[in-house]
Design a protein around this motif. Structure first.
Motif, short mmCIF file in Angstrom:
data_model
loop_
_atom_site.label_atom_id
_atom_site.label_comp_id
_atom_site.label_asym_id
_atom_site.label_seq_id
_atom_site.Cartn_x
_atom_site.Cartn_y
_atom_site.Cartn_z
N ILE A 32 -8.01 -7.78 -7.52
CA ILE A 32 -7.87 -6.82 -6.51
C ILE A 32 -9.06 -6.36 -5.69
CG2 ILE A 32 -6.99 -4.33 -5.85
CD1 ILE A 32 -4.75 -6.33 -6.20
N LEU A 33 -10.08 -6.21 -6.50
CA LEU A 33 -11.30 -5.54 -6.42
C LEU A 33 -12.07 -6.61 -5.45
CD1 LEU A 33 -12.82 -3.83 -9.35
CD2 LEU A 33 -11.87 -2.73 -7.20
N ASN A 34 -11.70 -8.17 -5.50
CA ASN A 34 -12.46 -9.06 -4.82
C ASN A 34 -11.39 -9.46 -3.40
OD1 ASN A 34 -14.42 -9.71 -6.21
ND2 ASN A 34 -13.24 -10.71 -7.73
N ASN A 35 -10.50 -8.31 -3.25
CA ASN A 35 -9.69 -8.62 -1.97
C ASN A 35 -8.66 -9.90 -1.84
OD1 ASN A 35 -10.43 -5.97 -0.78
ND2 ASN A 35 -12.45 -7.06 -0.19
N LYS A 36 -8.58 -10.07 -3.22
CA LYS A 36 -7.48 -11.33 -3.23
C LYS A 36 -6.09 -11.01 -3.76
CE LYS A 36 -10.82 -14.14 -2.83
NZ LYS A 36 -11.10 -15.18 -1.52
N THR A 37 -5.40 -11.95 -3.70
CA THR A 37 -3.90 -11.45 -3.83
C THR A 37 -3.22 -11.94 -5.05
OG1 THR A 37 -3.62 -12.06 -1.42
CG2 THR A 37 -1.31 -11.71 -2.60
N PHE A 60 3.16 -1.28 -7.80
CA PHE A 60 1.82 -1.54 -7.17
C PHE A 60 2.16 -2.32 -5.49
CE2 PHE A 60 -2.50 -3.71 -6.45
CZ PHE A 60 -3.09 -2.56 -6.57
N ALA A 61 1.68 -1.32 -4.60
CA ALA A 61 1.97 -1.82 -3.36
C ALA A 61 1.69 -3.41 -2.85
CB ALA A 61 1.69 -0.87 -2.33
N PRO A 62 0.57 -3.46 -3.03
CA PRO A 62 -0.18 -5.15 -2.71
C PRO A 62 0.36 -6.26 -3.20
CG PRO A 62 -2.10 -3.45 -2.90
CD PRO A 62 -0.71 -2.80 -3.68
N PHE A 63 1.32 -6.09 -4.46
CA PHE A 63 1.96 -7.17 -5.20
C PHE A 63 2.48 -8.05 -4.18
CE2 PHE A 63 1.78 -5.25 -9.68
CZ PHE A 63 0.53 -5.87 -9.74
N GLN A 64 2.63 -9.19 -4.18
CA GLN A 64 3.52 -10.33 -3.36
C GLN A 64 4.42 -11.13 -4.30
OE1 GLN A 64 3.48 -10.14 -0.21
NE2 GLN A 64 1.80 -8.54 -0.08
N VAL A 199 -3.42 -0.61 -12.95
CA VAL A 199 -3.61 0.61 -11.94
C VAL A 199 -4.63 1.67 -12.54
CG1 VAL A 199 -2.23 2.61 -10.96
CG2 VAL A 199 -1.37 0.08 -10.73
N GLU A 200 -4.54 1.85 -13.95
CA GLU A 200 -4.95 2.85 -14.61
C GLU A 200 -6.47 2.36 -14.72
OE1 GLU A 200 -1.81 4.42 -18.05
OE2 GLU A 200 -3.33 2.87 -18.60
N LYS A 201 -6.85 1.08 -14.75
CA LYS A 201 -8.25 0.75 -14.63
C LYS A 201 -8.75 0.91 -13.21
CE LYS A 201 -7.58 -2.46 -18.78
NZ LYS A 201 -7.50 -3.71 -18.99
N LEU A 202 -8.07 0.54 -12.08
CA LEU A 202 -8.60 0.57 -11.13
C LEU A 202 -8.66 2.03 -10.67
CD1 LEU A 202 -5.85 -1.46 -9.05
CD2 LEU A 202 -8.71 -1.98 -9.01
N MET A 203 -8.09 3.19 -11.12
CA MET A 203 -8.22 4.53 -10.69
C MET A 203 -9.19 5.02 -11.52
SD MET A 203 -4.15 6.12 -11.06
CE MET A 203 -4.69 7.72 -10.96
N ASP A 208 -7.88 4.12 -5.00
CA ASP A 208 -6.51 4.71 -4.62
C ASP A 208 -5.48 3.69 -5.64
OD1 ASP A 208 -4.13 5.56 -3.60
OD2 ASP A 208 -4.85 5.64 -1.56
N PRO A 209 -4.44 4.51 -6.24
CA PRO A 209 -3.70 3.83 -7.12
C PRO A 209 -2.46 2.96 -6.15
CG PRO A 209 -3.15 6.14 -7.06
CD PRO A 209 -4.63 5.81 -6.62
N GLU A 210 -2.39 3.28 -4.71
CA GLU A 210 -1.28 2.51 -3.90
C GLU A 210 -0.18 1.99 -4.59
OE1 GLU A 210 -3.57 0.64 -0.44
OE2 GLU A 210 -4.31 -0.52 -2.17
#
Length: 235
Positions: A32-37, A60-64, A199-203, A208-210
């Protein structure tokens, strides 16, 4: 034991894979931090695990999720079974998705033996995608692969055991006949555990937890933003 007893037992046993959950969730964060999917894919009933964390309340909103109608069950009772055994079909999936190096793919397959998930694991890994299997080690080791000589758990970078028995069902009702599959319960627990850790690690890094809200609470404006940003919805 009752079905609920067995389910609780398996869920408790999942805790033994905690170090693996930590490793995989760390890679999810980096992705996620590298703007990948981050993609989730499963055929047959396994597609439900992909949908478990896709555009739903608390996800998590960005998941595909890769949801191929022919590989699901709503068009035909046995069509998906036939197609998931078809060598070469994974190339079509691969080409349509447009994976990029640095992406991450979770492949859910209880048996870990059919051509489409195994071939997709091979194709994506060659393309520089980090691959994670969610599969039954017991079932996989008890059957012959239908693509090459390796099982899904052997082809991915990481493999998580969903702890189901051969055949998935859990309650014996007569000799050689069981009812009550477990893989949806343990599979859902696995993907939710991973997304929560991620998400906890991103926060913890100030991100933003998104996370999607339920569509049935009073204020869902943030959901429209997520739909526009990540799912192509013009609203």
């Amino acid at each position: 034991m009752t079905y609920i007893d067995i389910s609780i037992e398996r869920l408790n046993k999942l805790k033994a894979q905690e170090p693996l959950f930590e490793t995989v969730s760390n890679i999810m964060v980096d992705t996620i931090l590298n703007n990948k999917t981050l993609y989730f894919f499963g055929t047959g009933h396994s597609h439900m695990i992909a949908e478990e964390v896709y555009v739903r309340a608390g996800a998590f909103a960005p998941f595909q999720a890769i949801l191929i109608p022919e590989l699901m069950l709503h068009e035909s009772a046995n069509k998906s079974t036939d197609i998931e055994r078809l060598s070469g079909y994974a190339q079509i999936v691969f080409d349509q998705v447009g994976f990029k190096k640095g992406d991450m793919l979770f492949i859910i397959s209880n048996s870990g033996r059919n051509a489409v998930p195994l071939e997709l694991a091979t194709l994506t890994k060659k393309a520089g995608v980090t691959t994670v299997a969610i599969t039954s080690f017991t079932h996989s080791k008890s059957v012959t692969p239908r693509f090459g000589d390796k099982r899904l758990m052997d082809l991915t970078d990481y493999a998580i055991d969903n702890l189901t028995d051969l055949g998935d069902a859990s309650i014996e009702i007569k000799e050689n006949l069981k009812i009550g599959p477990i893989s949806t319960i343990t599979g859902s627990a696995i993907v939710n555990t991973l997304q929560i850790k991620m998400v906890e690690k991103l926060m913890a890094q100030g991100k933003d937890p998104e996370v999607f809200l339920s569509s049935n609470v009073e204020d869902t404006a943030i959901n429209d933003t997520y739909f526009r940003n990540y799912h192509g919805v013009k609203k």
